[in-house]
Design an enzyme around this catalytic site. Sequence first.
Site, PDB file in Angstrom:
ATOM      1  N   ASP A  92      70.013 -19.759  27.821  1.00 44.02           N
ATOM      2  CA  ASP A  92      68.885 -19.425  27.362  1.00 44.02           C
ATOM      3  C   ASP A  92      68.499 -18.586  26.639  1.00 44.02           C
ATOM      4  OD1 ASP A  92      69.500 -17.749  29.552  1.00 44.02           O
ATOM      5  OD2 ASP A  92      67.826 -18.312  30.852  1.00 44.02           O
ATOM      6  N   SER A  93      69.882 -17.778  26.817  1.00 47.56           N
ATOM      7  CA  SER A  93      69.371 -16.614  25.584  1.00 47.56           C
ATOM      8  C   SER A  93      69.295 -17.244  23.845  1.00 47.56           C
ATOM      9  CB  SER A  93      71.233 -16.436  25.124  1.00 47.56           C
ATOM     10  OG  SER A  93      71.955 -16.968  24.356  1.00 47.56           O
TER      11      SER A  93
ATOM     12  N   ASP B 247      71.814 -24.527  30.674  1.00 52.64           N
ATOM     13  CA  ASP B 247      71.165 -23.693  31.344  1.00 52.64           C
ATOM     14  C   ASP B 247      69.386 -23.679  31.475  1.00 52.64           C
ATOM     15  OD1 ASP B 247      72.464 -20.588  31.660  1.00 52.64           O
ATOM     16  OD2 ASP B 247      72.100 -20.032  30.021  1.00 52.64           O
TER      17      ASP B 247
ATOM     18  N   GLU C 269      71.422 -19.155  37.236  1.00 52.24           N
ATOM     19  CA  GLU C 269      72.330 -17.478  37.888  1.00 52.24           C
ATOM     20  C   GLU C 269      71.499 -17.537  39.113  1.00 52.24           C
ATOM     21  OE1 GLU C 269      69.507 -15.133  35.323  1.00 52.24           O
ATOM     22  OE2 GLU C 269      70.246 -15.454  33.312  1.00 52.24           O
TER      23      GLU C 269
ATOM     24  N   GLU D 260      78.291 -11.934  33.901  1.00 52.87           N
ATOM     25  CA  GLU D 260      78.021 -10.783  32.718  1.00 52.87           C
ATOM     26  C   GLU D 260      78.103  -9.438  33.235  1.00 52.87           C
ATOM     27  OE1 GLU D 260      74.573 -12.767  31.069  1.00 52.87           O
ATOM     28  OE2 GLU D 260      74.699 -11.682  30.007  1.00 52.87           O
TER      29      GLU D 260
END
Length: 273
Positions: free
Chosen positions: A51-52, A90, A122, A189
């Site tokens: 999703d970056s 994601d 996440e 991360e």
Amino acid sequence: MSAQTGKPGRTRRRGVGDLVKGGAPIVGLTAYTAPVAGLLDPHVDFLLVGDSLGMVVYGFDSTLPVTVEMMIAHGAAVMRASSQALVVVDLPFGSYQAASEQAFRTAARIMAETGCTAVKLEGGVELAETVRFLTGRGIPVMGHVGLMPQSVNASGGFKVQGRGPQGSDRIAADAAAIAAAGAFALVIEGTMEPVARAITEAVPIPTIGIGASPACDGQILVTDDVLGLFTQFKPRFVKRYAELAPLITQAAAQYAADVRDRRFPAPEHCFGA
Ligand code: KIV
């Protein structure tokens, strides 16, 4: 004869079982588009449709505005252009945190409409039940702990995680809970190196570091960072392997000058000239 399938001329797409702990380091890169996915595919073990893309492709200042529809469009493009890498997509912000059933519906839709093999989400202890729900129903899940960009507003920004005993205990507990819930791999991360190293030793699943530790079982970077295409900022953990931004600027300037000076198109670019 392909080493991977035993069939002439064919290589099998990697599955989640091909990401093994303690073997050769696992190589991951993000991909969002067909041309880039096609170029990266032969060189990596997995491609993450992260999703970056909200920040590097769409120009948002966080990943929060990313939608399920965006992830499906980009995930399907990456699947069409790749044949060897495991593809993980994601789950975007707001599409899975409300309930396990919501997470299942989103993950199942993304898998059905893209053809990807696995999803990433996440979260730590608070998402462990959801991960258990998904993995128990046939959805391979990659976890993501430490710095979680979808939580920037709650955690006070893009800050390195795992400082001090409280911070490191929390990430260790998150990692253990997600691994115990059945995730097949875990992204760590933006986390203090000794904490990521200790988690890698403690959990039975492969860890994938980004700003974490060389001891992780694999590494991932955002491709636009690696290629020098995303230049707004460069986190300390990024290593640039190419500087494409100045090349693009130079090509655009040269093209513009050629058009304005009538050097382009030349006879060889015209039909019947
Ligand atoms: O969205 C993403 O690209 C990611 C990587 C940074 C791991 O989650």
